[in-house]
Every structure is written in structure tokens, then in C-alpha cells.
Design an enzyme around this catalytic site. Structure first.
Site, PDB file in Angstrom:
ATOM      1  N   HIS A  95       1.100  -0.446  -0.174  1.00  0.00           N
ATOM      2  CA  HIS A  95       0.373  -0.141  -0.032  1.00  0.00           C
ATOM      3  C   HIS A  95       0.621   1.295   0.315  1.00  0.00           C
ATOM      4  O   HIS A  95       2.074   1.038   0.167  1.00  0.00           O
ATOM      5  CB  HIS A  95      -0.330   0.499   1.121  1.00  0.00           C
ATOM      6  CG  HIS A  95       0.113  -0.080   2.866  1.00  0.00           C
ATOM      7  ND1 HIS A  95      -0.031  -0.880   2.863  1.00  0.00           N
ATOM      8  CD2 HIS A  95       0.042   1.357   3.194  1.00  0.00           C
ATOM      9  CE1 HIS A  95       0.965  -0.280   4.030  1.00  0.00           C
ATOM     10  NE2 HIS A  95       0.677   0.840   4.518  1.00  0.00           N
ATOM     11  N   ASP A  97       0.657   5.226   2.261  1.00  0.00           N
ATOM     12  CA  ASP A  97      -0.301   5.670   3.171  1.00  0.00           C
ATOM     13  C   ASP A  97      -0.790   6.678   2.218  1.00  0.00           C
ATOM     14  O   ASP A  97      -0.643   7.831   1.588  1.00  0.00           O
ATOM     15  CB  ASP A  97       0.813   6.692   4.341  1.00  0.00           C
ATOM     16  CG  ASP A  97       1.911   5.675   4.845  1.00  0.00           C
ATOM     17  OD1 ASP A  97       1.112   3.767   5.085  1.00  0.00           O
ATOM     18  OD2 ASP A  97       2.751   4.886   5.202  1.00  0.00           O
ATOM     19  N   HIS A 250       4.911   0.019   0.388  1.00  0.00           N
ATOM     20  CA  HIS A 250       5.993  -0.706   1.278  1.00  0.00           C
ATOM     21  C   HIS A 250       4.607  -1.354   1.649  1.00  0.00           C
ATOM     22  O   HIS A 250       3.689  -1.892   1.585  1.00  0.00           O
ATOM     23  CB  HIS A 250       6.187   0.186   2.405  1.00  0.00           C
ATOM     24  CG  HIS A 250       4.953   1.526   2.898  1.00  0.00           C
ATOM     25  ND1 HIS A 250       4.211   2.617   2.330  1.00  0.00           N
ATOM     26  CD2 HIS A 250       4.535   1.225   4.173  1.00  0.00           C
ATOM     27  CE1 HIS A 250       3.654   2.735   2.861  1.00  0.00           C
ATOM     28  NE2 HIS A 250       3.645   2.138   4.869  1.00  0.00           N
ATOM     29  N   ARG A 265       5.662   6.814  13.815  1.00  0.00           N
ATOM     30  CA  ARG A 265       4.934   6.762  13.026  1.00  0.00           C
ATOM     31  C   ARG A 265       4.585   8.141  12.718  1.00  0.00           C
ATOM     32  O   ARG A 265       4.119   8.287  13.742  1.00  0.00           O
ATOM     33  CB  ARG A 265       3.996   6.266  11.898  1.00  0.00           C
ATOM     34  CG  ARG A 265       4.706   6.393  10.459  1.00  0.00           C
ATOM     35  CD  ARG A 265       3.916   5.116   9.145  1.00  0.00           C
ATOM     36  NE  ARG A 265       2.417   5.806   9.144  1.00  0.00           N
ATOM     37  CZ  ARG A 265       1.467   5.682   8.616  1.00  0.00           C
ATOM     38  NH1 ARG A 265       1.535   4.213   8.074  1.00  0.00           N
ATOM     39  NH2 ARG A 265       0.261   6.354   8.559  1.00  0.00           N
TER      40      ARG A 265
HETATM   41  C1  SIN Z   1       2.916   1.002   7.739  1.00  0.00           C
HETATM   42  O1  SIN Z   1       2.349   0.681   6.919  1.00  0.00           O
HETATM   43  O2  SIN Z   1       3.321   2.637   8.178  1.00  0.00           O
HETATM   44  C2  SIN Z   1       3.919   0.490   8.875  1.00  0.00           C
HETATM   45  C3  SIN Z   1       5.343   0.201   7.973  1.00  0.00           C
HETATM   46  C4  SIN Z   1       6.216  -0.941   8.943  1.00  0.00           C
HETATM   47  O3  SIN Z   1       5.534  -1.769   9.728  1.00  0.00           O
HETATM   48  O4  SIN Z   1       7.640  -1.320   8.515  1.00  0.00           O
END
Ligand code: SIN
Length: 277
Positions: A95, A97, A250, A265
Site C-alpha cells: 500500500h 499511506d 511499502h 510513525r
Molecule cells: C506502515 O504501513 O506504515 C507500517 C510499516 C512498518 O511497520 O514497517
């Protein structure tokens, strides 16, 4: 400070630097590398939540994520957490973000606090490299197409995924946004063309029926999922990763059952993408 390529397709490694203590010229170099490589990785950072926020603010405003539980006392920071007894992780499929927003978050800055002894790597895909490698015929087919993105299936009241996340996803009533973006995005900072649809949030290509849209999206997804467009990031505690949501996908691998994984995050505000093609 040294910056080198992490892989042919995506990512840069930034070494010998403390993000708490960057000169303006180091920051400018990092900013340029971020747009050149799509993602950057920094080892051995020692950040408080305040330091993390201060680094994010050097890039612009923070775009507070409305669906992830925040870190207590720090609404700007989202928890990316899987406890040892939980099965599902956050972000465990390809996906990008916030693509459901008119102005999707420019990027995300993820800081590792607790990492399992093995597993829990994050895969990144470089969307400019993947676009460049498309056959000319496909480039022509998608040149002027747009796609609708949404988030109800992931974060809304009826989302099975949200329910299964056991309280780690909040504000289901805030879900439901949709946004239409070009499939071929001209990146607002680098000017590079990249594919901007993703399996997590893209719903349908505008002007096509569902079956035709699904078939074309499946072709594009199969193309991007080829390993030559990826970099596999192996985490250590104290690592900071940041990625450009307009230039990458990612996928957080969920292969560490029985262990805790905990990261902080911050998402950084972006610009509307509707005109960028
Ligand atoms: C995310 O999708 O922001 C999480 C990425 C991760 O946990 O490595």
C-alpha cells in the site's frame, strides 16, 4: 555524512549522521536524496518523541493520521504496534499511506523502538523505476487514466480488518473519504513519472466497469510486485526509515508471530495530486 543507494530501484542509506543535529546544508542534501531515492534509512538514531516531531517539522506540517492509535501524550505520533499475542500487523500488505486523501501525506517517518529477534522487515517498491520499465503499450494505455481511492474497507465501521486489529485502529466514523488521482503521477518535487495506484486503497479506475478496472489494476500490481523494483529493509532498534508516499509502496512483513514489534510513525503533509499529470 554519506548517502548511498540501497538498491537499484528504491531507497538510500544515510550514514554517519544524527537527525537531531543536522546543519541546513545536510538537511538540503537529505531532502534531495529523499526525492532522488524515494526512501531513506538511518541507523543508530536516539530519538525522544520530541526529537522525532522536531525532525518531521523540518519537512513541513505534520499530517496527523486519524486512524492509528496515538502515542500517549503525543497526538502527532501514531503507534505501529503488534504485541506478542496479536496476529495481525499494521500495514501488512502492499500500500501507500493516505492515497484516499485529496492531498495524500507526502511521506512517513518511522522510528523503531522494539524489533523482533528476526523477521518484521519492510519491503519498499520504487514506483518511478517500475513505471519506466512498463512496456510502451501499457504506458500509452494508462497515460490519461485516473483512479478512485478510498479507505472505508480498511478503517470504516464495517471493516473486518479494523475489527480484527483489536483497538489499534480508531475513529471508524472518520473513514469514508475518497479521492481521484492520476494513475501516472508526475511527482510534485522530483518531476519523475511514477505509477500511483496501490492494492491497499485504490478502488476503481474512472470510466471503466469494475471487471475491466480490476483486470488493468491486477496487471499493474503484478508488474510492481516483481522483486527487481523492491528493497527489503531489515530493522534494528534505533533505525529511522522515511519514505515518499508519492514515489513508493511499502509492505510490513508479518513473519514474527510470538514477538512484539513497536515503532512510532509521523506522517508529513503533502499537496493535492489531482493536477499532477
Ligand atoms: C506502515 O504501513 O506504515 C507500517 C510499516 C512498518 O511497520 O514497517
Amino acid at each position: 555524512m554519506q548517502i548511498s543507494k540501497a538498491s537499484k530501484a528504491v531507497g538510500g542509506l544515510v550514514e554517519d549522521v544524527d537527525v537531531k543535529d543536522l546543519s541546513d546544508s545536510q538537511f538540503d542534501e537529505i531532502r534531495q536524496a529523499f526525492f532522488d531515492y524515494g526512501a531513506l534509512f538511518f541507523r543508530d538514531q536516539d530519538l525522544t518523541p520530541e526529537d522525532h516531531i522536531a525532525f518531521a517539522k523540518r519537512w513541513g506540517e505534520i499530517d496527523v493520521n486519524r486512524f492509528f492509535s496515538p502515542v500517549p501524550d503525543y497526538p502527532e505520533i501514531a503507534e505501529v504496534l503488534k504485541e506478542a499475542d496479536q496476529e495481525l500487523n499494521i500495514g501488512g500488505s502492499w500500500h501507500t499511506d493516505h492515497s484516499y486523501d485529496e492531498a495524500p501525506a507526502m511521506g512517513s517517518i518511522l522510528y523503531a523502538l522494539d524489533i523482533p529477534p528476526s523477521g518484521g522487515d519492510t519491503l519498499f517498491a520504487g514506483m518511478a523505476t517500475a513505471y519506466e520499465a512498463l512496456p510502451q503499450e501499457m504506458k500509452g494505455r494508462i497515460a490519461n487514466l485516473k483512479a478512485r481511492h478510498g479507505n472505508d474497507h480498511a478503517f470504516g465501521e464495517t471493516s473486518e480488518y479494523r475489527k480484527a486489529m483489536g483497538g489499534r485502529l480508531i475513529n471508524p466514523e472518520a473513514a469514508g473519504q475518497q479521492a481521484v488521482h492520476p494513475i501516472v503521477l508526475t511527482h510534485p518535487d522530483s518531476g519523475k513519472k511514477g505509477i500511483y495506484v496501490n492494492p491497499g486503497f485504490t478502488l476503481q479506475i474512472e470510466g471503466m466497469d469494475k471487471a475491466e478496472s480490476d483486470a488493468l489494476l491486477a496487471e499493474l500490481y503484478a508488474h510492481v510486485q516483481q522483486p527487481q523494483f523492491h528493497y527489503r529493509h531489515v530493522w534494528e532498534e534505533g533505525m529511522l526509515a522515511m519514505w515518499d508516499n508519492r514515489a513508493t509502496w511499502h509492505n510490513a512483513l508479518n513473519d514474527y508471530q510470538g514477538h512484539r514489534r513497536y515503532l512510532h510513525r509521523i506522517t508529513m503533509e503533502g499537496v493535492p495530486l489531482s493536477q499532477t499529470h
